[in-house]
Design a protein around this motif. Structure first.
Motif, mmCIF file in Angstrom:
data_model
loop_
_atom_site.group_PDB
_atom_site.id
_atom_site.type_symbol
_atom_site.label_atom_id
_atom_site.label_comp_id
_atom_site.label_asym_id
_atom_site.label_seq_id
_atom_site.Cartn_x
_atom_site.Cartn_y
_atom_site.Cartn_z
ATOM 1 N N LEU A 19 0.837 -1.200 0.000
ATOM 2 C CA LEU A 19 0.000 0.000 0.000
ATOM 3 C C LEU A 19 0.874 1.252 0.000
ATOM 4 N N ASP A 20 1.927 1.252 0.798
ATOM 5 C CA ASP A 20 2.861 2.393 0.811
ATOM 6 C C ASP A 20 3.529 2.577 -0.547
ATOM 7 N N VAL A 21 3.946 1.483 -1.167
ATOM 8 C CA VAL A 21 4.597 1.550 -2.479
ATOM 9 C C VAL A 21 3.624 2.111 -3.510
ATOM 10 N N TYR A 22 2.401 1.586 -3.521
ATOM 11 C CA TYR A 22 1.419 2.053 -4.506
ATOM 12 C C TYR A 22 1.122 3.537 -4.317
ATOM 13 N N ALA A 39 12.940 1.917 -2.799
ATOM 14 C CA ALA A 39 13.512 1.281 -1.612
ATOM 15 C C ALA A 39 14.105 2.317 -0.668
ATOM 16 N N ALA A 40 14.839 3.283 -1.216
ATOM 17 C CA ALA A 40 15.453 4.318 -0.387
ATOM 18 C C ALA A 40 14.396 5.189 0.286
ATOM 19 N N LEU A 44 13.382 0.417 2.692
ATOM 20 C CA LEU A 44 13.159 -1.023 2.587
ATOM 21 C C LEU A 44 14.385 -1.686 1.976
ATOM 22 N N PRO A 45 14.714 -2.892 2.425
ATOM 23 C CA PRO A 45 15.780 -3.640 1.751
ATOM 24 C C PRO A 45 15.341 -3.994 0.337
ATOM 25 N N PRO A 46 16.240 -3.885 -0.646
ATOM 26 C CA PRO A 46 15.872 -4.156 -2.040
ATOM 27 C C PRO A 46 15.227 -5.529 -2.254
ATOM 28 N N PHE A 51 10.026 -8.393 -3.771
ATOM 29 C CA PHE A 51 8.891 -9.281 -3.514
ATOM 30 C C PHE A 51 7.566 -8.525 -3.627
ATOM 31 N N HIS A 52 7.503 -7.347 -3.038
ATOM 32 C CA HIS A 52 6.271 -6.556 -3.043
ATOM 33 C C HIS A 52 5.971 -5.976 -4.427
#
Length: 121
Positions: A19-22, A39-40, A44-46, A51-52
């Motif tokens: 949800l945060d990525v979207y 990621a930065a 988040l770790p790459p 995966f997301h």
């Protein structure tokens, strides 16, 4: 929209990270972002992000385009508009114009794919 397609979309967005990525990609508009910048920005770790992003891509919520050695991701805004339409289609006994002011559902031209069946309000 078919129910199973909507279920797949909602399952994909049921993760807080996805949800945060979207939402971040929606904010970026048609420019989108490369995976490393996502990621930065979200710290988040790459490998976790990969995966997301794969889940979001599978649900067609984001598109991905190769740019040299990078991958650029963009939010599929027309699909989200379609989801909103699916959720509100039966509002007010099938007359959603009585329930919701759609005049605020206006999107930039670059966000709406001209080949999509979704039109800006």
């Amino acid at each position: 929209m078919e129910q199973q397609k909507a279920v797949t979309i909602f399952e994909s967005l049921s993760s807080g990270v996805r949800l945060d990525v979207y939402r971040l990609l929606v904010k970026q508009g048609p420019e989108g972002m490369v995976a490393g910048d996502i990621a930065a920005k979200l710290e988040l770790p790459p490998t976790n992000l990969s995966f997301h992003l794969k889940a979001l891509t599978h649900a067609q919520l984001v598109s991905v385009e190769q740019e040299g050695r990078y991958q650029r991701y963009r939010a599929n805004i027309p699909l989200m508009v379609e989801v909103i339409g699916y959720l509100t289609a039966e509002c007010c006994a099938g007359q959603p114009e009585q329930c919701m002011d759609r005049s605020n559902l206006v999107f930039c031209d670059e966000c709406i794919d001209s080949s999509s069946s979704v039109k800006s309000a």
